[in-house]
Design a protein around this motif. Structure first.
Motif, PDB file in Angstrom:
ATOM      1  N   MET A 125       0.878  -1.155  -0.004  1.00  0.00           N
ATOM      2  CA  MET A 125      -0.121   0.056   0.009  1.00  0.00           C
ATOM      3  C   MET A 125       0.892   1.108  -0.196  1.00  0.00           C
ATOM      4  N   ARG A 126       0.809   2.335  -0.939  1.00  0.00           N
ATOM      5  CA  ARG A 126       1.297   3.242  -1.258  1.00  0.00           C
ATOM      6  C   ARG A 126       0.924   4.384   0.131  1.00  0.00           C
ATOM      7  N   GLU A 170       0.430   8.173   1.461  1.00  0.00           N
ATOM      8  CA  GLU A 170       0.547   9.625   1.118  1.00  0.00           C
ATOM      9  C   GLU A 170       0.115  10.393   2.421  1.00  0.00           C
ATOM     10  N   GLU A 228      -3.888  10.560  -9.593  1.00  0.00           N
ATOM     11  CA  GLU A 228      -3.922   9.421 -10.684  1.00  0.00           C
ATOM     12  C   GLU A 228      -5.306   9.058 -11.092  1.00  0.00           C
ATOM     13  N   ASP A 286      -8.149  -0.289  -8.745  1.00  0.00           N
ATOM     14  CA  ASP A 286      -7.343   0.593  -8.167  1.00  0.00           C
ATOM     15  C   ASP A 286      -8.096   1.455  -6.929  1.00  0.00           C
ATOM     16  N   THR A 318      -8.345   3.905  -3.658  1.00  0.00           N
ATOM     17  CA  THR A 318      -7.545   4.786  -2.596  1.00  0.00           C
ATOM     18  C   THR A 318      -8.469   5.092  -1.552  1.00  0.00           C
ATOM     19  N   GLU A 344      -1.911  -3.069   5.790  1.00  0.00           N
ATOM     20  CA  GLU A 344      -0.729  -3.621   4.835  1.00  0.00           C
ATOM     21  C   GLU A 344      -0.774  -5.065   4.934  1.00  0.00           C
ATOM     22  N   PRO A 381      -3.332  -1.670  -7.118  1.00  0.00           N
ATOM     23  CA  PRO A 381      -2.703  -0.794  -6.479  1.00  0.00           C
ATOM     24  C   PRO A 381      -3.628  -0.090  -5.508  1.00  0.00           C
ATOM     25  N   THR A 421      -3.678   2.791  -2.254  1.00  0.00           N
ATOM     26  CA  THR A 421      -3.170   3.885  -1.941  1.00  0.00           C
ATOM     27  C   THR A 421      -3.722   4.487  -0.443  1.00  0.00           C
ATOM     28  N   VAL A 466      -4.286   8.298   1.530  1.00  0.00           N
ATOM     29  CA  VAL A 466      -4.099   9.217   1.646  1.00  0.00           C
ATOM     30  C   VAL A 466      -4.526   9.998   2.836  1.00  0.00           C
TER      31      VAL A 466
END
Ligand code: URA
Length: 212
Positions: free
Chosen positions: A1-2, A4, A46, A153, A155, A170, A179, A181, A183
């Motif tokens: 996991m990204r 931000e 994105e 995808d 987020t 995670e 993907p 993410t 935030v």
């Protein structure tokens, strides 16, 4: 996991007033909405777009527009509703689905009590709204639910996150290959023994809507 961490003085300013226990519900709701609009700007970096040909009064040119299928915004009831207006202000053409999830205050586990989502989410970009990433149980369950229906995808947007919750999400989603993410407006110190984020802002649902 990204992950931000949205870093902006206006975000920190609004979060400070959200955390303050003297902030009343109407002010809390307005600040949460404004904060989400700032987070939405980060979260949609994105977002999928495609070329769009137009003519200005002077000359033809090519810009961009949001691709189809349109993004799906999914607030997790109840507290995620307080984030919806702020998000769709930036993404007015997005569709909105709802997931009702609640944690059992004793086991801290998440249960699903409502679902209003398209069955097939193939090829959809999804934005999950949940103000507090605490133990991570609810968010992990929501993300898996969307991924199993084809979202490719995802987020998650949270006002505050606990390090333990980020680690738990995670770990719980390590097998997903799409993907993902996160935030978030801030990563706080820790969770306390009752599953509250420290210093946090208290119970987001109660602060938005009053205790019911
Ligand atoms: N949910 C909340 O509303 N607040 C917390 O601190 C943790 C979970």
């Amino acid at each position: 996991m990204r992950v931000e961490l949205a870093n902006h003085p206006l975000i920190a300013h609004k979060l400070t007033y959200l955390r303050d226990k003297r902030t009343d519900s109407p002010t809390f709701r307005r600040l949460a909405e404004e904060l989400v609009t700032l987070l939405a700007y980060e979260a949609t970096r994105e977002v999928r777009v495609e070329p769009f040909h137009i003519e200005t009064p002077v000359a033809p040119t090519t810009g961009i527009k949001l691709s189809s299928p349109k993004p799906l915004v999914v607030p997790i009831l109840r507290a995620g509703l307080g984030m919806l207006e702020g998000m769709v202000r930036l993404l007015p053409s997005a569709e909105v689905g709802f997931l009702g999830m609640q944690r059992n205050e004793e086991t801290l586990e998440a249960i699903t009590y409502a679902n209003r989502l398209p069955d097939d989410l193939s090829g959809r970009q999804c934005y999950v709204l949940d103000p507090m990433l605490a133990t991570g149980g609810t968010l992990a369950m929501a993300i898996r639910y969307l991924a199993e229906r084809g979202a490719d995808d995802i987020t998650a947007v949270t006002l505050l996150s606990a390090p333990e919750g980020i680690a738990a999400v995670e770990q719980a989603l390590a097998d997903l290959s799409i993907p993902i993410t996160l935030v978030t407006g801030a990563i706080d110190e820790r969770l306390n023994e009752n599953g509250y984020i420290v210093p946090g802002l208290g119970d987001a649902g109660d602060r938005l809507y009053g205790v019911v």
